[in-house]
Scaffold this motif. Structure first.
Motif, mmCIF file in Angstrom:
data_model
loop_
_atom_site.group_PDB
_atom_site.id
_atom_site.type_symbol
_atom_site.label_atom_id
_atom_site.label_comp_id
_atom_site.label_asym_id
_atom_site.label_seq_id
_atom_site.Cartn_x
_atom_site.Cartn_y
_atom_site.Cartn_z
ATOM 1 N N ALA A 89 -4.673 49.366 67.168
ATOM 2 C CA ALA A 89 -3.744 50.370 66.635
ATOM 3 C C ALA A 89 -4.418 51.710 66.337
ATOM 4 O O ALA A 89 -4.128 52.363 65.346
ATOM 5 C CB ALA A 89 -3.050 49.830 65.387
ATOM 6 N N GLU A 123 -6.328 55.311 68.447
ATOM 7 C CA GLU A 123 -6.425 56.045 69.713
ATOM 8 C C GLU A 123 -7.503 55.435 70.608
ATOM 9 O O GLU A 123 -7.337 55.343 71.818
ATOM 10 C CB GLU A 123 -6.739 57.515 69.423
ATOM 11 N N THR A 178 -8.412 52.375 70.835
ATOM 12 C CA THR A 178 -8.143 50.986 71.191
ATOM 13 C C THR A 178 -8.280 50.828 72.705
ATOM 14 O O THR A 178 -7.704 51.613 73.463
ATOM 15 C CB THR A 178 -6.729 50.570 70.738
ATOM 16 N N ALA A 185 -7.778 49.819 76.533
ATOM 17 C CA ALA A 185 -6.546 49.723 77.323
ATOM 18 C C ALA A 185 -5.962 48.311 77.395
ATOM 19 O O ALA A 185 -4.738 48.161 77.268
ATOM 20 C CB ALA A 185 -6.779 50.286 78.723
ATOM 21 N N LYS A 225 -3.990 47.682 74.242
ATOM 22 C CA LYS A 225 -2.773 48.497 74.235
ATOM 23 C C LYS A 225 -1.736 47.910 75.185
ATOM 24 O O LYS A 225 -0.542 47.891 74.878
ATOM 25 C CB LYS A 225 -3.086 49.939 74.625
ATOM 26 N N ASP A 226 -2.183 47.436 76.334
ATOM 27 C CA ASP A 226 -1.252 46.888 77.313
ATOM 28 C C ASP A 226 -0.628 45.584 76.818
ATOM 29 O O ASP A 226 0.549 45.335 77.057
ATOM 30 C CB ASP A 226 -1.957 46.669 78.652
ATOM 31 N N ALA A 234 1.994 46.602 74.545
ATOM 32 C CA ALA A 234 3.088 47.177 75.331
ATOM 33 C C ALA A 234 3.938 46.083 75.974
ATOM 34 O O ALA A 234 5.161 46.213 76.056
ATOM 35 C CB ALA A 234 2.540 48.119 76.403
#
Length: 192
Positions: free
Chosen positions: A121, A123, A125, A127, A130-131, A134
């Motif tokens: 959580a 910037e 983090t 990929a 984050k994925d 997502a």
């Protein structure tokens, strides 16, 4: 292929071998069994070679966690794309998440319980993390309800799934009620 390209490929292959071996050892014997000495023996390289790829066990755990996050995202997307309708997608998401945690307990631990040096959580983090989030947001955002920020709703739903994923194998929850818990979670949190 140039010498440089070959060396880069060999380095990537060694790194992959280290991560795969650490993951297998952790799944078989737990993370306490994963030591740099044992890994070096299993991959048949010296400890200095291992340290040329990872500074220690913490970074290896982080690499396993990133790999696991990518796999979780794929599993969630596959499960949710195979069904129609919001309720079916959210239910499929919950089952895919819990099935992943059950099938890969050491990877799940690397992702969420152990210190792999990864930041969530933020910037910075990575990929794959984050994925994975997502992938959850894609189905959960549509059932957050009016006035509820989809990201926040996804965090709460994810937290509930994480609780089920950790409490069930620890014997804190009756296994025969697993399906009823998923139904209750979907029915009470998601707005259809």
């Amino acid at each position: 292929m140039s010498v440089q390209e070959r060396k880069q490929r060999e380095r990537a292959d060694r790194e992959r071998l280290i991560v795969t071996t650490a993951r297998q050892l952790a799944e078989q014997q737990g993370w306490d069994a994963v030591t740099t000495r044992r890994l070096a023996e299993r991959i048949e390289y010296s400890q200095p070679v291992l340290y040329s790829h990872f500074r220690g066990k913490r970074e290896i755990i982080g690499a396993v966690a990133l790999e696991g996050a990518s796999e979780l995202a794929v599993a969630v997307r596959a499960a949710t794309s195979a069904v129609d309708g919001p309720r079916a997608r959210v239910t499929a998401l919950a089952h895919a998440y819990l099935d992943f945690a059950e099938r890969h307990p050491a990877v799940y631990d690397a992702m969420f319980r152990l210190d792999g040096g990864l930041m969530f959580a933020r910037e910075e983090t990575p990929a794959p993390l984050k994925d994975a989030f997502a992938a959850l947001l894609e189905s959960l955002g549509e059932v957050a309800g009016d006035g509820v920020e989809p990201g926040l709703f996804t965090e709460v739903f994810w937290a509930a799934l994480h609780g089920l994923a950790t409490l069930t194998p620890a014997g804190r929850l009756l296994p025969e009620d697993a399906e009823r818990r998923v139904e209750l979670l979907v029915d009470r949190l998601a707005v259809f």
